[in-house]
Scaffold this active site. Structure first.
Site, PDB file in Angstrom:
ATOM      1  N   SER A  51     -30.316   7.133   0.783  1.00 48.99           N
ATOM      2  CA  SER A  51     -31.512   7.771   1.350  1.00 48.99           C
ATOM      3  C   SER A  51     -31.268   9.276   1.292  1.00 48.99           C
ATOM      4  O   SER A  51     -30.841   9.801   0.269  1.00 48.99           O
ATOM      5  CB  SER A  51     -31.787   7.262   2.770  1.00 48.99           C
ATOM      6  OG  SER A  51     -30.677   7.507   3.619  1.00 48.99           O
ATOM      7  N   HIS A 100     -25.419   2.805   1.467  1.00 50.89           N
ATOM      8  CA  HIS A 100     -26.882   2.804   1.553  1.00 50.89           C
ATOM      9  C   HIS A 100     -27.404   4.156   1.084  1.00 50.89           C
ATOM     10  O   HIS A 100     -26.858   5.202   1.452  1.00 50.89           O
ATOM     11  CB  HIS A 100     -27.327   2.536   2.992  1.00 50.89           C
ATOM     12  CG  HIS A 100     -28.816   2.606   3.179  1.00 50.89           C
ATOM     13  ND1 HIS A 100     -29.660   1.655   2.669  1.00 50.89           N
ATOM     14  CD2 HIS A 100     -29.593   3.527   3.794  1.00 50.89           C
ATOM     15  CE1 HIS A 100     -30.908   1.981   2.980  1.00 50.89           C
ATOM     16  NE2 HIS A 100     -30.890   3.122   3.662  1.00 50.89           N
ATOM     17  N   SER A 108     -54.559   4.019 -18.557  1.00 54.15           N
ATOM     18  CA  SER A 108     -54.839   3.758 -17.137  1.00 54.15           C
ATOM     19  C   SER A 108     -55.236   5.078 -16.501  1.00 54.15           C
ATOM     20  O   SER A 108     -56.150   5.737 -16.976  1.00 54.15           O
ATOM     21  CB  SER A 108     -53.610   3.134 -16.452  1.00 54.15           C
ATOM     22  OG  SER A 108     -52.484   3.995 -16.578  1.00 54.15           O
ATOM     23  N   HIS A 157     -50.362   2.314 -23.332  1.00 50.12           N
ATOM     24  CA  HIS A 157     -51.436   1.708 -22.548  1.00 50.12           C
ATOM     25  C   HIS A 157     -52.234   2.801 -21.864  1.00 50.12           C
ATOM     26  O   HIS A 157     -51.687   3.857 -21.517  1.00 50.12           O
ATOM     27  CB  HIS A 157     -50.873   0.743 -21.490  1.00 50.12           C
ATOM     28  CG  HIS A 157     -50.092  -0.392 -22.062  1.00 50.12           C
ATOM     29  ND1 HIS A 157     -48.766  -0.273 -22.395  1.00 50.12           N
ATOM     30  CD2 HIS A 157     -50.448  -1.662 -22.384  1.00 50.12           C
ATOM     31  CE1 HIS A 157     -48.325  -1.427 -22.875  1.00 50.12           C
ATOM     32  NE2 HIS A 157     -49.326  -2.284 -22.872  1.00 50.12           N
TER      33      HIS A 157
END
Length: 895
Positions: A580, A578, A438, A436
Site C-alpha cells: 500500500s 502487504h 471503447s 478495440h
C-alpha cells in the site's frame, strides 16, 4: 414529473420558499400540498411539521422531498401514515457533487407499509440508488404514473404486470438487461420510456400494449425487435436510435397512427423499402441512410491513403480495407492501416464531459482531456489503429507522466503512450495504439515503474529516485505477478510550511501495488532514503516513524513498533508482506497523531485562484470562477473584452478541493430563488482541473435612485456563519474563521445607457425586454429569468400554450439538446421578443401557465404585476399627478 402530474391534475400550487428560512416550511403546508424538495434540509422540516402539526400533515395529498438527505430513513417511516397521499416525489439530483454533477439520492428501498397508500397514483423515485424495484410498489392499487429513471435497476419483477392501472412508466438511465413477459399485461399503458439501458432483446408480449402511444427504446443494445410491435395500433412515436439493429420489420410502416420512427445510429443493412420511403422515418447514421458525411479527401497524402477531414458537425466516418487517415475538428487524429478492417465499417465518435461516477481518477491523477467515445464498442481490428489525442500540458506538475486511459466496460486501464509535440502549433498530443474501440481519455499520473515478479524473485528500482528499491527474494510467490511502484517527492520546505516545524522532515511518499489479492509468501525488502539532512550518524531513532496508509490513502497508522528498521549511513530498510502506501517521518511524537493524513490531503491539492469579474455591458452580472494559478493571466486576457474585475494581486489563493463560502454584503443580495442560496450566501466546493464558475445576478434591495451602489463579495473558510445549510457546515471543521479576501463591486445605474448592447446569457443574446407597461404592470428581463428557472421539463407544454408551433418546439429542443436551461431560455425569450409589442402579452403568459398546470408560476407573475401597479400608483402620488394623467405623461414624470 410535472408533465405527469399535470396529466393527473396534480399541478404544483405550493409556493416554493425563497430564502430557505425554517419558518417558511409551515407556509408550504397549504391545500393539502407540501413541497420541501427545494430545501437542503427538507426532511428535517417535514419531521418538525409532523411533530407539531400532525393532524394537518396526515391529510397531505401531494408531497415532494429530496432524497439527498441524511434524515431520509426516519422520514420514510412516517410515509405510511399519510393515507390520503396521491402524489409522492422522492427524487435525488437536487444536490451536486464536487464536479458539479447531480448526486443520486440515498434511497435504496421503501418500507413495506407503503403498500397501504391506497390513494397513491403518482410516484417519482428518480435519481436514486435503487438496484431492485421495492416490492411494495407492486401492491399500490391506484398507481398510474411510475418514474424510476437514473437508478441502478438491473431487472424488473416478474409480476410487474400486476400494476394494471399504470399509464406512464419511465425507467431510463438504468442497467436493465431484459424485461419480464408480464409487461404485456399493462393494458392501459400509454407512455413507456426504457431508453439508455442495456436491453439486448424484447419479449413478444410487448406487442400487447395496445394503448401505448409512445415507446422509447433508444440507447440500448437491441440487435432485433419482435414482429409483434406491429400490433401497437395506437403507437405514434417509436424511438429506436442508438442501438445495434441490423434490420426492422416492414410491418412497422403500416402502423396507422405512427408519426415518427427514429432509427438513427444503428447498423441497418437491410431496411425494407416501405420504411426507407416513409416520410416519418429517420435513418441518418446507418449504412443505408445519409451515410456519407461532408468530407474532404486528399488522395495525395503520404502512403497513398485517403485523408479525411471531418467538419465540426459530423459524428461518423467510413473505414474500408484500404485504410485511411482521419482528422477530427477537435484535433484528434486516427490512422487505420490497410487491412485493419476486413470489411467496410462505419465508425461513430463523440467527446463527453467526464462523469466522476464512472471516470475514477487514482491518487494524484490529473485529468487532461475530455472523454473520447468510439463505436462500435469492442470491434476487433486486424491491425492496431493509432490514435493521437491533444491534451492540456501540465506545465506546473513535475516528475509525472502522461498516459491514455481506456475503459473496457468494467474497469479503466492505462495504454502504452508516447508523448509528442507538434512543431507548428507546439501543442502536446498523446499517441497510443489499440485493437478495440471503447472510451479514451488523457491523464497525468505519478511516474509508474513496474515489473513481473517470478518465483525466483527480482529487483525493482524507482526511476524518480534511484535510492528507492524493492527486493523480492526467491520463493516470494508461487505464480508470477505484476508489481507497480510510484513515488511522490516531498520537499522539506513544503513539510515545514504545513507543520510549522523546522525539525519535521519526510522521505518521498511511496506507493506499491500488485495485481494479486494474495499477500507475498515471504517478506519483501524495501529501501527508503533517510529524510533530507539526516544520516545514520546523527539520527535520533526515537524521532523516526514509519507511517502506513491504506490503499485509498485515507487513514494512516504509525507502524514503527511493528517492523524492524535497519539503518545504514543513507537508508532505512524494512520488510513487509502487504503493499500500500509507506512514508518515513522524522519529527516529534506529537505530530504523528493526525498530521500524516493532513499532509497527504494537502499534497493532493493544487493551488488555484478565485476571481470575481463583472460584465462590462451588465455589471449586475458577476462571474465567480476558480482557475489554476498558472492559468490566471490567460483567463483574464480571454475574458477582458467582456468582463472587468480585480487585478491578480487581489485574488484569493486557495487549494483545490477546499470548501468555501461566498457572501454578498453591504446591501447587495443574490437572487433568493436559488435553492443553494441561504440569507444571501452561496456555498460550494471547487476543483481546478474541471472548470468551475457561477454567474450571479447581484441587485440592491433599496431604491438606488440612479446612484451607483458600492458593495463587496467576500470569501471565507473555517467556522461556518449562521444561516449556512447544515449539510454544508458539517463538511468544514476547524478553528480557523479568518476572512480570506474581499473583492470590491460597484454597481452602476439600473437602466442601461441609450444604445447599449444587450447582455448575453448562457450563450444567448437577447435585447432588453419589458413586457406590458408601467400603468398596468410589466415584466422585466430579470422577472423572465426568474420565471424560466422554475419551468423545468414543462417548457414544451408552456411553449405550445403560448402559441409556438410544434416544429418550433422541436427545433429548440434539438438545438439545445444537452442543456435544459438553454431550451427554456430559448423558448421563453423567443416568444417574448415576438410578442413584446402586444399589450395583452402578459395576460397571455399567465393564461398559458394556468393551462399548463403551473398555477404556481401564474400566481408569481400576477404578484409581480400587482407590485408593479402599486409602485406606479405610488410614483404618481409622489410627484403630485392626478390619476387621470395620461400614461405617457406619467412615465415622463417618473423619469
Amino acid at each position: 414529473t410535472q408533465k405527469m402530474a399535470e396529466l393527473l391534475g396534480l399541478g404544483d400550487k405550493c409556493g416554493e420558499g425563497a430564502s430557505g428560512a425554517p419558518a417558511l416550511a409551515g407556509s408550504c403546508l397549504a391545500d393539502n400540498r407540501l413541497n420541501l424538495d427545494v430545501y437542503p434540509d427538507g426532511c428535517r422540516r417535514f419531521l418538525q411539521l409532523f411533530e407539531g402539526r400532525r393532524g394537518e400533515v396526515v391529510q397531505v395529498e401531494f408531497l415532494r422531498l429530496s432524497s439527498n438527505n441524511r434524515l431520509l430513513g426516519t422520514t420514510l417511516g412516517i410515509l405510511p401514515y399519510l393515507k390520503n397521499l396521491k402524489s409522492l416525489v422522492l427524487k435525488g439530483g437536487h444536490a451536486r457533487d464536487e464536479f458539479g454533477l447531480c448526486q443520486h439520492g440515498s434511497l435504496t428501498s421503501l418500507p413495506p407499509d407503503v403498500r397501504n397508500l391506497r390513494c397513491l397514483t403518482h410516484l417519482d423515485l428518480s435519481f436514486n440508488s435503487l438496484s431492485t424495484l421495492p416490492s411494495c410498489i407492486l401492491h399500490l392499487p391506484s398507481l398510474r404514473v411510475l418514474l424510476v429513471s437514473h437508478n441502478s435497476l438491473v431487472a424488473l419483477p416478474e409480476d410487474f404486470g400486476c400494476l394494471s392501472k399504470l399509464t406512464f412508466f419511465s425507467a431510463m438511465k438504468n442497467q436493465l438487461k431484459d424485461l419480464p413477459r408480464s409487461i404485456g399485461e399493462l393494458a392501459v399503458l400509454q407512455d413507456l420510456d426504457l431508453s439508455e439501458n442495456a436491453l439486448e432483446f424484447l419479449p413478444e408480449e410487448v406487442g400487447n400494449l395496445h394503448n401505448c402511444t409512445e415507446l422509447d427504446l433508444s440507447g440500448n443494445r437491441l440487435s432485433s425487435i419482435p414482429d409483434s410491435l406491429a400490433n401497437l395500433k395506437s403507437l405514434r412515436r417509436l424511438h429506436l436510435h442508438s442501438n445495434l439493429l441490423v434490420t426492422v420489420p416492414a410491418s412497422l410502416a403500416s402502423l396507422p397512427n405512427l408519426s415518427r420512427l427514429d432509427l438513427q445510429n444503428n447498423c441497418l443493412r437491410a431496411v425494407p423499402p416501405e420504411i426507407q420511403t416513409s416520410p416519418f422515418v429517420r435513418l441518418r447514421g446507418n449504412p443505408l441512410g445519409e451515410t456519407e458525411p461532408s468530407l474532404q479527401a486528399d488522395e495525395s497524402s503520404a502512403g497513398g491513403l485517403q485523408r479525411l477531414f471531418l467538419a465540426s458537425g459530423e459524428d461518423s466516418f467510413s473505414v474500408t480495407s484500404e485504410g485511411c487517415k482521419v482528422v477530427l475538428a477537435c484535433g484528434i487524429h486516427f490512422y487505420f492501416p490497410p487491412g485493419a478492417a476486413s470489411e467496410p465499417l462505419q465508425i461513430y465518435f463523440r467527446t463527453l464531459a467526464p462523469d466522476p461516477q464512472w471516470v475514477k481518477l487514482r491518487h494524484h491523477d490529473v485529468l487532461l482531456s475530455r472523454v473520447l467515445e468510439l463505436q462500435p464498442h469492442g470491434v476487433k481490428f486486424q491491425q492496431e489503429v493509432q490514435i493521437w489525442m491533444p491534451y492540456a500540458s501540465p506545465q506546473t506538475l513535475h516528475q509525472r507522466e502522461v498516459v491514455v486511459r481506456t475503459f473496457s466496460g468494467q474497469s479503466w486501464s492505462d495504454l502504452r503512450t508516447r508523448v509528442e509535440q507538434k512543431k507548428k502549433s507546439k501543442k502536446h498530443v498523446a499517441h497510443c495504439s489499440v485493437l478495440h474501440f471503447s472510451w479514451f481519455l488523457v491523464v497525468s499520473r505519478l511516474v509508474q515503474n513496474e515489473c513481473r515478479v517470478p518465483t525466483e524473485g527480482t529487483l525493482l528500482f524507482s526511476s524518480v529516485d534511484p535510492n528507492i528499491k524493492v527486493t523480492f527474494p526467491p520463493g516470494v510467490t508461487e505464480e508470477t505477478r505484476s508489481v507497480k511502484l510510484q513515488v511522490l517527492p516531498v520537499s522539506a520546505e513544503e513539510i515545514e510550511e504545513i507543520t510549522a516545524d523546522a525539525g519535521c522532515r519526510a522521505s518521498p511518499l511511496l506507493c506499491l501495488s500488485q495485481d494479486s489479492l494474495v499477500d507475498f509468501l515471504r517478506p519483501v525488502r524495501i529501501q527508503l532514503p533517510l529524510p533530507p539532512g539526516l544520516t545514520g550518524l546523527n539520527l535520533d531513532r526515537s524521532r523516526l516513524h514509519l507511517l502506513h496508509g491504506d490503499l485509498e490513502g485515507q487513514t494512516w497508522d504509525d507502524i514503527t513498533s511493528q517492523v524492524v528498521l535497519e539503518f545504514t549511513h543513507l537508508y532505512v530498510v524494512f520488510e513487509v508482506t502487504h503493499f500500500s502506501w509507506y512514508w518515513l517521518w522524522y519529527t516529534t511524537k506529537t505530530y504523528i497523531g493526525g498530521i500524516a493524513k493532513k499532509v497527504y490531503e494537502r499534497l493532493r491539492m493544487y493551488r488555484v485562484n478565485f476571481i470575481a469579474l463583472q460584465r462590462k455591458k451588465d455589471p449586475e452580472q458577476v462571474l465567480l470562477q476558480c482557475v489554476p494559478q498558472h492559468k490566471v493571466d490567460p483567463v483574464l486576457r480571454k475574458l477582458q473584452d467582456r468582463y472587468r474585475g480585480p487585478e491578480p494581486s487581489d485574488m484569493v489563493e486557495m487549494f483545490e478541493g477546499e470548501q468555501f463560502f461566498a457572501a454578498f454584503e453591504r446591501g447587495i443580495s443574490i437572487d433568493m430563488d436559488r435553492p443553494d442560496c441561504v440569507d444571501g450566501r452561496l456555498s460550494f466546493i471547487f476543483y481546478s482541473h474541471l472548470k468551475n464558475m457561477k454567474e450571479i445576478y447581484v441587485t440592491s434591495p433599496v431604491d438606488r435612485k440612479g446612484q451607483a451602489v458600492k458593495g463587496q463579495v467576500s470569501f471565507y473558510r473555517g467556522a461556518v456563519p449562521e444561516g449556512i445549510p447544515e449539510d454544508a457546515s458539517r463538511r468544514r471543521k476547524g478553528p480557523d474563521s479568518l476572512w480570506l479576501a474581499t473583492l470590491p463591486i460597484k454597481l452602476p445605474r439600473l437602466k442601461p445607457r441609450w444604445g447599449e448592447n444587450p447582455r448575453p446569457l448562457n450563450g444567448f443574446s437577447f435585447p432588453p425586454l419589458n413586457l406590458g407597461n408601467a400603468e398596468t404592470g410589466y415584466l422585466t428581463q430579470a422577472n423572465l429569468l426568474s420565471i424560466a428557472r422554475r419551468m423545468g421539463a414543462d417548457w414544451q407544454t408552456i411553449g405550445l400554450n403560448l402559441g409556438l408551433t410544434f416544429q418550433q418546439i422541436e427545433r429548440i429542443g434539438y438545438n439545445n439538446r444537452e442543456d435544459l436551461d438553454k431550451q427554456i431560455l430559448d423558448m421563453l425569450f423567443s416568444w417574448a421578443q415576438q410578442n413584446s409589442e402586444d399589450p395583452d402579452c402578459v395576460s397571455k403568459l399567465i393564461t398559458a401557465m394556468k393551462e399548463s398546470g403551473r398555477q404556481d408560476i401564474a400566481d408569481e407573475v400576477e404578484t409581480i404585476i400587482e407590485l408593479g401597479r402599486q409602485k406606479y400608483r405610488e410614483s404618481i402620488r409622489r410627484v403630485g399627478l392626478e390619476q387621470e394623467s395620461s400614461t405617457e405623461d406619467s412615465a415622463i414624470a417618473m423619469m
